[in-house]
Design a protein around this motif. Structure first.
Motif, PDB file in Angstrom:
ATOM      1  N   PRO A  45       0.833  -1.202   0.000  1.00 21.83           N
ATOM      2  CA  PRO A  45       0.000   0.000   0.000  1.00 21.83           C
ATOM      3  C   PRO A  45       0.875   1.262   0.000  1.00 21.83           C
ATOM      4  CG  PRO A  45      -0.071  -1.062   2.144  1.00 21.83           C
ATOM      5  CD  PRO A  45       0.705  -1.968   1.220  1.00 21.83           C
ATOM      6  N   VAL A  46       0.476   2.239  -0.777  1.00 16.05           N
ATOM      7  CA  VAL A  46       1.248   3.464  -0.927  1.00 16.05           C
ATOM      8  C   VAL A  46       0.685   4.531   0.003  1.00 16.05           C
ATOM      9  CG1 VAL A  46       1.906   5.297  -2.529  1.00 16.05           C
ATOM     10  CG2 VAL A  46       1.796   2.930  -3.323  1.00 16.05           C
ATOM     11  N   LYS A  47       1.551   5.083   0.845  1.00 15.93           N
ATOM     12  CA  LYS A  47       1.181   6.213   1.699  1.00 15.93           C
ATOM     13  C   LYS A  47       1.947   7.423   1.187  1.00 15.93           C
ATOM     14  CE  LYS A  47       0.028   3.885   5.979  1.00 15.93           C
ATOM     15  NZ  LYS A  47       0.247   3.867   7.417  1.00 15.93           N
ATOM     16  N   PHE A  48       1.223   8.287   0.484  1.00 21.92           N
ATOM     17  CA  PHE A  48       1.841   9.454  -0.124  1.00 21.92           C
ATOM     18  C   PHE A  48       0.769  10.512  -0.279  1.00 21.92           C
ATOM     19  CE2 PHE A  48       3.869  11.832  -3.631  1.00 21.92           C
ATOM     20  CZ  PHE A  48       5.156  11.921  -3.133  1.00 21.92           C
ATOM     21  N   PRO A  49       1.121  11.783  -0.084  1.00 14.22           N
ATOM     22  CA  PRO A  49       0.103  12.824  -0.237  1.00 14.22           C
ATOM     23  C   PRO A  49      -0.378  12.944  -1.685  1.00 14.22           C
ATOM     24  CG  PRO A  49       2.247  13.790   0.301  1.00 14.22           C
ATOM     25  CD  PRO A  49       2.407  12.312   0.333  1.00 14.22           C
ATOM     26  N   ASP A  50      -1.618  13.385  -1.838  1.00 13.69           N
ATOM     27  CA  ASP A  50      -2.206  13.604  -3.157  1.00 13.69           C
ATOM     28  C   ASP A  50      -2.699  15.051  -3.238  1.00 13.69           C
ATOM     29  OD1 ASP A  50      -3.334  13.295  -5.661  1.00 13.69           O
ATOM     30  OD2 ASP A  50      -5.156  12.337  -4.899  1.00 13.69           O
ATOM     31  N   PRO A  51      -1.756  16.010  -3.262  1.00 24.22           N
ATOM     32  CA  PRO A  51      -2.161  17.420  -3.188  1.00 24.22           C
ATOM     33  C   PRO A  51      -2.875  17.936  -4.429  1.00 24.22           C
ATOM     34  CG  PRO A  51       0.177  17.267  -3.626  1.00 24.22           C
ATOM     35  CD  PRO A  51      -0.315  15.865  -3.367  1.00 24.22           C
ATOM     36  N   LEU A  52      -2.688  17.280  -5.578  1.00 23.76           N
ATOM     37  CA  LEU A  52      -3.306  17.755  -6.814  1.00 23.76           C
ATOM     38  C   LEU A  52      -4.586  17.005  -7.156  1.00 23.76           C
ATOM     39  CD1 LEU A  52      -0.061  18.125  -8.977  1.00 23.76           C
ATOM     40  CD2 LEU A  52      -1.223  19.865  -7.609  1.00 23.76           C
ATOM     41  N   GLY A  53      -4.908  15.988  -6.364  1.00 24.13           N
ATOM     42  CA  GLY A  53      -6.127  15.231  -6.590  1.00 24.13           C
ATOM     43  C   GLY A  53      -6.082  14.311  -7.798  1.00 24.13           C
ATOM     44  N   VAL A  54      -4.910  13.836  -8.163  1.00 17.84           N
ATOM     45  CA  VAL A  54      -4.777  12.935  -9.309  1.00 17.84           C
ATOM     46  C   VAL A  54      -4.666  11.470  -8.883  1.00 17.84           C
ATOM     47  CG1 VAL A  54      -3.761  14.683 -10.808  1.00 17.84           C
ATOM     48  CG2 VAL A  54      -2.265  13.245  -9.420  1.00 17.84           C
ATOM     49  N   GLY A  55      -4.727  11.214  -7.612  1.00 19.92           N
ATOM     50  CA  GLY A  55      -4.584   9.865  -7.082  1.00 19.92           C
ATOM     51  C   GLY A  55      -3.221   9.690  -6.435  1.00 19.92           C
ATOM     52  N   ILE A  56      -3.177   8.887  -5.400  1.00 16.03           N
ATOM     53  CA  ILE A  56      -1.940   8.696  -4.637  1.00 16.03           C
ATOM     54  C   ILE A  56      -0.835   8.103  -5.504  1.00 16.03           C
ATOM     55  CG2 ILE A  56      -0.923   7.406  -2.712  1.00 16.03           C
ATOM     56  CD1 ILE A  56      -3.655   7.682  -1.299  1.00 16.03           C
ATOM     57  N   THR A  57      -1.156   7.052  -6.258  1.00 16.13           N
ATOM     58  CA  THR A  57      -0.145   6.404  -7.095  1.00 16.13           C
ATOM     59  C   THR A  57       0.346   7.347  -8.184  1.00 16.13           C
ATOM     60  OG1 THR A  57      -1.164   4.265  -6.652  1.00 16.13           O
ATOM     61  CG2 THR A  57       0.363   4.375  -8.500  1.00 16.13           C
ATOM     62  N   ASN A  58      -0.565   8.097  -8.787  1.00 20.01           N
ATOM     63  CA  ASN A  58      -0.156   9.047  -9.821  1.00 20.01           C
ATOM     64  C   ASN A  58       0.708  10.166  -9.241  1.00 20.01           C
ATOM     65  OD1 ASN A  58      -1.478   7.653 -11.838  1.00 20.01           O
ATOM     66  ND2 ASN A  58      -3.345   8.861 -11.675  1.00 20.01           N
ATOM     67  N   SER A  59       0.360  10.652  -8.060  1.00 22.95           N
ATOM     68  CA  SER A  59       1.174  11.689  -7.412  1.00 22.95           C
ATOM     69  C   SER A  59       2.578  11.172  -7.130  1.00 22.95           C
ATOM     70  CB  SER A  59       0.527  12.150  -6.105  1.00 22.95           C
ATOM     71  OG  SER A  59      -0.615  12.888  -6.352  1.00 22.95           O
ATOM     72  N   LEU A  60       2.658   9.938  -6.631  1.00 21.46           N
ATOM     73  CA  LEU A  60       3.964   9.339  -6.353  1.00 21.46           C
ATOM     74  C   LEU A  60       4.747   9.128  -7.654  1.00 21.46           C
ATOM     75  CD1 LEU A  60       5.986   8.118  -4.375  1.00 21.46           C
ATOM     76  CD2 LEU A  60       4.719   5.960  -4.517  1.00 21.46           C
ATOM     77  N   THR A  61       4.082   8.704  -8.705  1.00 24.56           N
ATOM     78  CA  THR A  61       4.741   8.506  -9.995  1.00 24.56           C
ATOM     79  C   THR A  61       5.295   9.821 -10.537  1.00 24.56           C
ATOM     80  OG1 THR A  61       3.283   6.634 -10.483  1.00 24.56           O
ATOM     81  CG2 THR A  61       4.446   7.632 -12.349  1.00 24.56           C
ATOM     82  N   LEU A  62       4.532  10.903 -10.429  1.00 20.24           N
ATOM     83  CA  LEU A  62       5.011  12.213 -10.873  1.00 20.24           C
ATOM     84  C   LEU A  62       6.215  12.667 -10.062  1.00 20.24           C
ATOM     85  CD1 LEU A  62       1.597  14.018 -11.451  1.00 20.24           C
ATOM     86  CD2 LEU A  62       3.265  13.356 -13.201  1.00 20.24           C
ATOM     87  N   ALA A  63       6.179  12.426  -8.754  1.00 25.20           N
ATOM     88  CA  ALA A  63       7.310  12.792  -7.903  1.00 25.20           C
ATOM     89  C   ALA A  63       8.547  11.976  -8.261  1.00 25.20           C
ATOM     90  CB  ALA A  63       6.953  12.597  -6.428  1.00 25.20           C
ATOM     91  N   VAL A  64       8.371  10.682  -8.530  1.00 30.30           N
ATOM     92  CA  VAL A  64       9.489   9.823  -8.916  1.00 30.30           C
ATOM     93  C   VAL A  64      10.063  10.287 -10.249  1.00 30.30           C
ATOM     94  CG1 VAL A  64      10.102   7.483  -9.681  1.00 30.30           C
ATOM     95  CG2 VAL A  64       8.789   7.805  -7.581  1.00 30.30           C
ATOM     96  N   PHE A  65       9.206  10.614 -11.204  1.00 28.81           N
ATOM     97  CA  PHE A  65       9.668  11.122 -12.503  1.00 28.81           C
ATOM     98  C   PHE A  65      10.549  12.354 -12.307  1.00 28.81           C
ATOM     99  CE2 PHE A  65       8.972  14.364 -15.778  1.00 28.81           C
ATOM    100  CZ  PHE A  65       9.575  13.745 -16.859  1.00 28.81           C
TER     101      PHE A  65
END
Length: 143
Positions: A45-65
């Motif tokens: 399970p991913v625990k990561f903020p979703d400040p833009l409302g795009v989903g937790i996994t997508n927010s984490l993916t953008l941060a990783v990118f």
């Protein structure tokens, strides 16, 4: 005495200092990004903020990118003025959205990263970079 207070830059030292700043900040950010990449690839399970409302996994993916791929590009000095944008956006969101209500001590480090990325946007990657090598080749086209 004149040399100490001179405001003109020593061009050789300028490019060395720019390389040191670029390399250091990219390696530091890469360490943060690799931790997030491990979190993304762990399968749990991913625990990561979703400040833009795009989903937790997508927010984490953008941060990783931003923190991994863009940091690698900045380290080698490839398309620096372009790849710095995702990092500027990431740091802006961290400083003003994710930690917007937190104290200075929490916002200090991402604010410094934001400042360095804005600096790199203005200065570019400098002489010791792939960008410089590419721009030099454009000046001397092959016939």
């Amino acid at each position: 005495m004149k040399r100490i207070f001179s405001t003109s830059a020593n061009k050789g030292l300028y490019h060395i200092a720019l390389f040191i700043v670029r390399a250091t900040v990219s390696v530091f950010m890469l360490v943060h990004g690799l931790q997030k990449l491990n979190m993304l690839l762990s399968g749990g399970p991913v625990k990561f903020p979703d400040p833009l409302g795009v989903g937790i996994t997508n927010s984490l993916t953008l941060a990783v990118f931003a923190e991994v791929l863009c940091s690698i590009f900045i380290f080698i000095g490839l398309a620096t003025r372009i790849v710095v944008f995702p990092l500027i956006i990431t740091m802006f969101v961290i400083v003003f959205v994710v930690h917007g209500m937190d104290g200075f001590e929490v916002r200090e480090l991402p604010s410094l990263y934001l400042l360095v990325y804005l600096f790199l946007l203005v200065t570019g990657s400098g002489k010791f970079s792939v960008d410089h090598f590419i721009s030099r080749r454009d000046k001397y086209p092959a016939y």
